[in-house]
Design a protein around this motif. Structure first.
Motif, short mmCIF file in Angstrom:
data_model
loop_
_atom_site.label_atom_id
_atom_site.label_comp_id
_atom_site.label_asym_id
_atom_site.label_seq_id
_atom_site.Cartn_x
_atom_site.Cartn_y
_atom_site.Cartn_z
N ASP A 255 34.36 34.76 32.23
CA ASP A 255 34.01 36.00 31.54
C ASP A 255 34.78 37.17 32.17
OD1 ASP A 255 32.26 34.62 29.95
OD2 ASP A 255 30.49 35.10 31.16
N MET A 256 35.29 38.06 31.33
CA MET A 256 36.10 39.18 31.81
C MET A 256 35.21 40.36 32.18
SD MET A 256 38.96 40.52 32.58
CE MET A 256 40.37 39.73 31.80
N THR A 257 35.31 40.78 33.42
CA THR A 257 34.70 42.00 33.91
C THR A 257 35.76 42.75 34.71
OG1 THR A 257 33.93 41.02 35.98
CG2 THR A 257 32.43 40.90 34.08
N ILE A 258 35.47 44.01 35.06
CA ILE A 258 36.43 44.77 35.85
C ILE A 258 36.66 44.10 37.20
CG2 ILE A 258 36.82 46.97 37.03
CD1 ILE A 258 35.26 48.30 34.76
N ASN A 259 35.58 43.68 37.85
CA ASN A 259 35.72 43.03 39.15
C ASN A 259 36.52 41.75 39.06
OD1 ASN A 259 34.81 44.37 41.41
ND2 ASN A 259 32.67 43.81 41.11
N HIS A 260 36.26 40.98 38.02
CA HIS A 260 37.01 39.72 37.86
C HIS A 260 38.49 40.01 37.62
CE1 HIS A 260 37.70 35.49 36.89
NE2 HIS A 260 38.45 35.92 35.88
N ALA A 261 38.80 40.99 36.78
CA ALA A 261 40.20 41.31 36.49
C ALA A 261 40.95 41.74 37.75
CB ALA A 261 40.26 42.42 35.44
N LEU A 262 40.26 42.44 38.66
CA LEU A 262 40.90 42.92 39.89
C LEU A 262 41.00 41.83 40.95
CD1 LEU A 262 39.21 46.44 40.24
CD2 LEU A 262 41.48 45.90 39.34
N ASN A 263 40.31 40.69 40.74
CA ASN A 263 40.31 39.62 41.74
C ASN A 263 41.09 38.38 41.31
OD1 ASN A 263 38.68 41.08 43.51
ND2 ASN A 263 36.78 40.29 42.62
N CYS A 264 41.11 38.10 40.01
CA CYS A 264 41.63 36.82 39.52
C CYS A 264 43.14 36.71 39.69
CB CYS A 264 41.24 36.63 38.06
SG CYS A 264 41.79 35.05 37.38
N ALA A 265 43.58 35.69 40.40
CA ALA A 265 45.03 35.48 40.62
C ALA A 265 45.72 34.96 39.36
CB ALA A 265 45.24 34.49 41.76
N ARG A 266 44.97 34.28 38.48
CA ARG A 266 45.57 33.73 37.27
C ARG A 266 45.63 34.75 36.14
NH1 ARG A 266 43.00 28.27 35.37
NH2 ARG A 266 44.68 28.59 33.84
N GLY A 267 44.77 35.74 36.19
CA GLY A 267 44.74 36.72 35.10
C GLY A 267 45.98 37.60 35.02
N GLY A 268 46.68 37.77 36.12
CA GLY A 268 47.94 38.52 36.12
C GLY A 268 47.84 39.95 36.59
N LEU A 340 43.81 44.72 47.18
CA LEU A 340 42.45 44.20 47.31
C LEU A 340 41.50 45.01 46.45
CD1 LEU A 340 40.73 46.33 49.28
CD2 LEU A 340 42.14 45.27 51.04
N ASN A 341 40.37 44.43 46.18
CA ASN A 341 39.31 45.08 45.41
C ASN A 341 38.13 45.33 46.34
OD1 ASN A 341 37.42 45.95 43.56
ND2 ASN A 341 37.03 43.90 42.73
N PRO A 342 37.98 46.55 46.86
CA PRO A 342 36.90 46.81 47.82
C PRO A 342 35.50 46.68 47.24
CG PRO A 342 37.93 48.86 47.13
CD PRO A 342 38.76 47.76 46.55
N ASN A 343 35.41 46.52 45.91
CA ASN A 343 34.10 46.39 45.28
C ASN A 343 33.75 44.94 44.96
OD1 ASN A 343 33.68 49.22 45.27
ND2 ASN A 343 34.98 49.40 43.46
N SER A 344 34.52 44.00 45.50
CA SER A 344 34.20 42.59 45.32
C SER A 344 32.85 42.27 45.96
CB SER A 344 35.28 41.70 45.94
OG SER A 344 36.50 41.85 45.27
N GLU A 345 32.20 41.27 45.43
CA GLU A 345 30.89 40.88 45.98
C GLU A 345 31.00 40.49 47.45
OE1 GLU A 345 29.13 37.88 43.58
OE2 GLU A 345 29.05 39.12 41.76
N SER A 346 32.14 39.90 47.84
CA SER A 346 32.30 39.47 49.23
C SER A 346 32.37 40.64 50.21
CB SER A 346 33.57 38.61 49.36
OG SER A 346 34.71 39.34 48.90
N TYR A 347 32.66 41.84 49.69
CA TYR A 347 32.74 43.03 50.54
C TYR A 347 31.50 43.91 50.42
CZ TYR A 347 37.77 42.00 50.83
OH TYR A 347 38.99 41.41 51.05
N ALA A 348 30.50 43.46 49.71
CA ALA A 348 29.34 44.31 49.41
C ALA A 348 28.63 44.83 50.65
CB ALA A 348 28.35 43.57 48.51
#
Length: 380
Positions: A255-268, A340-348
């Protein structure tokens, strides 16, 4: 110009000043951006002024439907300063600005964002950009602050003209410090009302340099002018709001979300952002350095031993940019960009500052020792 307080003095004043060239006024006169005279004259003058400002805000709101970036810059860099000039010289102006505030809230701001904003978000937008806002003030409140500040600053001039010496030295610095203290208190109060997501976004918007894109003049020839979608999307991202018209799914199937778009290596999107910054930095370095290369290959190793096994030693050790003579003549400087995406869940659980510092340490661990010892260059 001489303003007469009583009409009965008119004939006498005419006989005294008829050959002096001094104009006589019975009601009032605009003077140095302000207006002096009877209360009726001042009210009429301010009423016309407010009507002109309402027309300006409506025009900017209409223009923002197609050019929100240009409209915002016109307000921040032009219209607001014009308003501030009058606010500093007319005490009663603040109470007459509620209709202009209403137009800003209901017309201009929704046109800039492409959607309405909440009362809490309106508070945030009224803050200066260095505090994470947009510098879109509540004018009725700002007018009272500006008039009070104007009286405070000009007190020394008044005292000097009256032949008395003011004991309050350094008044301007004190006033600026007090205003900054007040803004910081307001920022903390707003922060206490925000949820975790908005508070984190507001903290990032307050970081040094994060608001330069809002205060720069949008000159198209330098690429500073943003399109309607670019500007609105940037505002929404700045305050952690969802973007409209996102695809339902990513290229990876998630599913496409802002966080996913900023993290996904395959999305481009990660590589697109990385390469855009790399190419822009290389282009600017080419203007000051004569030898610039993108993704240079480092010298092959000949048995060198490093202090940690984290250092890259294979073919994958390719920094993003090499520039000769950046710090010192003839010396090579290497630059590598980390997206990097500082709002990733791993950085929460970490602050944004800690996320940046951790990413920098990891990047330095990969390249710094090899570049210093083998290339005899610098790394950043």
């Amino acid at each position: 110009c001489l303003i007469l307080k009583n009409y009965s003095d008119h004939e006498r004043a005419l006989s005294i000043f008829q050959e002096s060239g001094i104009k006589l006024k019975l009601t009032g006169q605009r003077h140095l951006g302000a207006v002096i005279g009877s209360q009726e004259f001042k009210d009429e003058y301010m009423s016309k002024l407010i009507d002109d400002w309402k027309i300006m805000i409506k025009s900017l709101s209409d223009f923002a439907q197609t050019q929100p970036h240009a409209s915002y810059s016109a307000f921040i860099l032009g219209v607001r300063h014009k308003m501030t000039y009058f606010m500093r010289t007319m005490e009663e102006l603040g109470e007459k600005l509620t209709e202009v505030d209403k137009l800003i809230d209901e017309k201009l701001i929704p046109a800039l964002f492409g959607c309405p904003v909440s009362p809490l978000e309106r508070k945030i937008l009224s803050m200066p950009v260095r505090f994470g806002g947009l510098g879109l003030p509540v004018l009725s409140r700002l007018a009272r602050e500006e008039y009070k500040a104007s009286c405070t600053v000009t007190r020394q001039l008044i005292d000097a003209m009256m032949g008395t010496e003011s004991s309050d030295q350094g008044v301007l610095k004190k006033m600026v410090d007090e205003r900054n203290k007040t803004r910081e208190q307001e920022y903390q109060a707003i922060l206490s009302e925000c949820d975790t997501k908005l508070a984190r976004a507001l903290g990032q918007a307050k970081e040094k340099g994060s608001s330069n894109w809002l205060t720069v003049i949008p000159l198209r020839k330098y690429g500073f002018s943003l399109t309607k979608s670019e500007f609105r999307d940037s505002l929404l991202l700045r305050y952690g709001k969802d973007l409209p018209r996102l695809p339902k799914t990513c290229a990876c199937g998630a599913d496409m979300t802002i966080n996913h778009a900023l993290n996904c290596a395959r999305g481009g999107y990660v590589i697109i952002r990385h390469n855009a910054i790399r190419d822009f930095l290389a282009e600017k370095l080419s203007e000051v350095c004569t030898d610039v290369q993108v993704e240079p290959q480092l010298q092959p190793l000949g048995g060198e031993v490093f202090s940690t096994n984290v250092v890259l030693t294979g073919e994958q050790a390719r920094p993003d940019i090499r520039a000769r003579g950046f710090y010192r003549r003839g010396q090579q400087s290497f630059f590598d960009i980390k997206m990097l995406n500082p709002n990733s869940e791993s950085y929460a659980a970490q602050t944004t500052k800690k996320v940046y510092e951790q990413a920098e340490r990891r990047k330095r661990a990969l390249y710094n020792e090899r570049i210093l010892e083998v290339e005899h260059g610098t790394f950043a």
